[in-house]
Design a protein around this motif. Structure first.
Motif, short mmCIF file in Angstrom:
data_model
loop_
_atom_site.label_atom_id
_atom_site.label_comp_id
_atom_site.label_asym_id
_atom_site.label_seq_id
_atom_site.Cartn_x
_atom_site.Cartn_y
_atom_site.Cartn_z
N PRO A 1 4.98 -14.86 5.74
CA PRO A 1 4.06 -14.60 4.45
C PRO A 1 4.90 -14.06 3.19
O PRO A 1 5.84 -13.37 3.43
CB PRO A 1 3.14 -13.51 4.71
CG PRO A 1 2.91 -13.45 6.07
CD PRO A 1 4.34 -13.74 6.85
N SER B 1 -2.03 -25.77 13.83
CA SER B 1 -2.43 -24.66 12.78
C SER B 1 -1.61 -23.67 12.72
O SER B 1 -2.29 -22.55 12.45
CB SER B 1 -3.90 -24.43 12.60
OG SER B 1 -4.43 -25.73 12.46
N GLU C 1 0.04 -22.17 10.48
CA GLU C 1 0.26 -21.35 9.38
C GLU C 1 -1.16 -20.27 9.25
O GLU C 1 -0.69 -19.43 8.60
CB GLU C 1 -0.16 -22.30 8.22
CG GLU C 1 1.06 -23.40 8.10
CD GLU C 1 0.84 -24.55 8.91
OE1 GLU C 1 -0.39 -24.60 9.73
OE2 GLU C 1 1.84 -25.56 9.05
N LEU C 2 -2.01 -20.22 10.16
CA LEU C 2 -2.95 -19.40 10.05
C LEU C 2 -2.71 -18.15 10.74
O LEU C 2 -3.20 -17.34 10.33
CB LEU C 2 -4.08 -20.16 10.72
CG LEU C 2 -5.42 -19.65 10.75
CD1 LEU C 2 -5.91 -19.32 9.19
CD2 LEU C 2 -6.57 -20.54 11.71
N LEU D 1 -1.78 -15.26 8.67
CA LEU D 1 -2.70 -15.04 7.61
C LEU D 1 -3.89 -14.15 8.26
O LEU D 1 -4.65 -13.63 7.65
CB LEU D 1 -3.20 -16.28 6.83
CG LEU D 1 -2.21 -17.21 6.25
CD1 LEU D 1 -2.72 -18.54 5.84
CD2 LEU D 1 -1.50 -16.49 5.17
N THR D 2 -3.84 -14.24 9.58
CA THR D 2 -5.18 -13.63 10.16
C THR D 2 -4.65 -12.30 10.86
O THR D 2 -5.50 -11.86 11.72
CB THR D 2 -5.65 -14.71 11.21
OG1 THR D 2 -4.72 -15.07 12.10
CG2 THR D 2 -6.44 -15.65 10.71
N THR E 1 2.93 -27.58 3.02
CA THR E 1 1.91 -26.86 3.64
C THR E 1 2.14 -25.41 3.85
O THR E 1 1.10 -24.34 3.66
CB THR E 1 1.81 -27.49 5.18
OG1 THR E 1 1.88 -28.95 5.18
CG2 THR E 1 0.81 -26.77 5.95
N ALA F 1 0.94 -23.93 0.38
CA ALA F 1 -0.50 -23.93 0.29
C ALA F 1 -1.10 -22.59 0.81
O ALA F 1 -2.28 -22.21 0.63
CB ALA F 1 -1.08 -25.01 0.64
N ASN F 2 -0.28 -22.15 1.79
CA ASN F 2 -0.76 -20.93 2.83
C ASN F 2 -0.03 -19.81 2.39
O ASN F 2 -0.03 -18.91 3.51
CB ASN F 2 -0.92 -21.33 4.19
CG ASN F 2 -1.73 -22.30 4.47
OD1 ASN F 2 -3.15 -22.07 4.32
ND2 ASN F 2 -1.38 -23.69 4.86
N ASN F 3 0.60 -19.61 1.39
CA ASN F 3 1.36 -18.33 0.94
C ASN F 3 2.61 -18.04 1.99
O ASN F 3 2.61 -16.91 2.06
CB ASN F 3 0.47 -17.23 0.70
CG ASN F 3 -0.32 -17.58 -0.68
OD1 ASN F 3 0.23 -18.20 -1.47
ND2 ASN F 3 -1.71 -17.50 -0.42
N LEU F 4 3.02 -19.11 2.63
CA LEU F 4 4.09 -18.68 3.47
C LEU F 4 5.30 -19.19 2.75
O LEU F 4 5.42 -20.08 2.06
CB LEU F 4 3.94 -19.45 4.72
CG LEU F 4 2.67 -19.05 5.43
CD1 LEU F 4 2.67 -19.86 6.71
CD2 LEU F 4 2.61 -17.47 5.94
#
Ligand code: ATP
Ligand code: MG
Length: 216
Positions: free
Chosen positions: A102, A146, A148-149, A152-153, A168, A171-174
């Motif tokens: 992140p 997925s 990237e998730l 974030l979780t 990608t 788009a996921n703040n990585l």
């Protein structure tokens, strides 16, 4: 089967292998994106294409269900390569295997501190080897997609995944903080078929080798 069976996955590998096949005078008669058929004929009666999941291509070729195939270096490392001859880097489906975290996560600091890192990935062998060679202690969490998730979780601190444009990740703040290795796809050949079908396979391998030099 006396002819030649070629294992390809749909999408970029199929699309980017087409020009190489064409150079060898092989043209599939159907497009796997629109056809539901998993066995596709070609203009040559002795050559057919089977449509497989990208990760399954080495397995089909290893056991001789396909004589030839195309697979990413990522897939080949995870598979292990048993029973496969890998004569040629086709230089297609190029991307990079990366460590991503992140935005704002101080990866270098965590690594320097020697803290344990939770890493989610589909590529367990590649990730294990990478962090072992750096002396970083990791807990690996296997995912099937997925990735990237995961950060974030709170499932993981970092991921090891393929990156091409980085869109990608963005788009996921990585952000990618480390390149593990460059990736491209390779030609894979069943070791027994290479001996038994040398007359048919030899010329195809030769044309592929020349075509890769021209296209790349
Ligand atoms: P799926 O996407 O159906 O889960 P997959 O990820 O295994 O399956 P593809 O996305 O078609 O299959 O990827 C096939 C191969 O292409 C990968 O093994 C890798 O070598 C390469 N590849 C994957 N992502 C990219 C990318 N973004 N850019 C370039 N090459 C890629
Ligand atoms: Mg994919």
């Amino acid at each position: 089967m006396n002819g030649i069976t070629i294992a390809l996955s749909k999408g970029r590998i199929f699309d980017e292998t087409l020009p190489l096949l064409a150079a060898a005078g092989i043209v599939p008669t159907e497009d796997p994106e629109t056809s539901r058929k998993l066995i596709i004929g070609t203009n040559r009666p002795d050559v057919r294409v089977v449509i497989v999941r990208a990760t399954d291509a080495p397995t089909y070729v290893q056991y001789g269900a396909a004589d030839l195939g195309v697979a990413g270096k990522d897939v080949l490392i995870e598979h292990g390569g048993a029973g496969l001859y890998q004569p040629l880097d086709l230089k297609i489906a190029k991307c990079r295997m990366c460590v991503a975290v992140p935005q704002g996560f101080d990866y270098d600091h965590v690594v320097r501190q020697g803290a344990r890192l939770k890493v989610a990935t589909k590529y367990l062998n590649i990730a294990r080897n990478h962090f072992a060679s750096k002396g970083v202690h990791v807990d690996l969490i296997k995912l099937y997609g997925s990735m990237e998730l995961a950060p974030l979780t709170g499932l993981a601190d970092a991921i090891v995944d393929l990156v091409s444009t980085g869109n990608t990740l963005k788009a996921n703040n990585l952000v990618a903080v480390e390149e593990v290795m460059p990736i491209s796809s390779r030609l894979i050949v069943n070791q027994a078929a290479l001996k038994l079908k040398r007359e048919t396979l030899g010329p195809i391998l030769e044309v592929f080798t020349q075509a890769v030099e021209k296209i790349a």
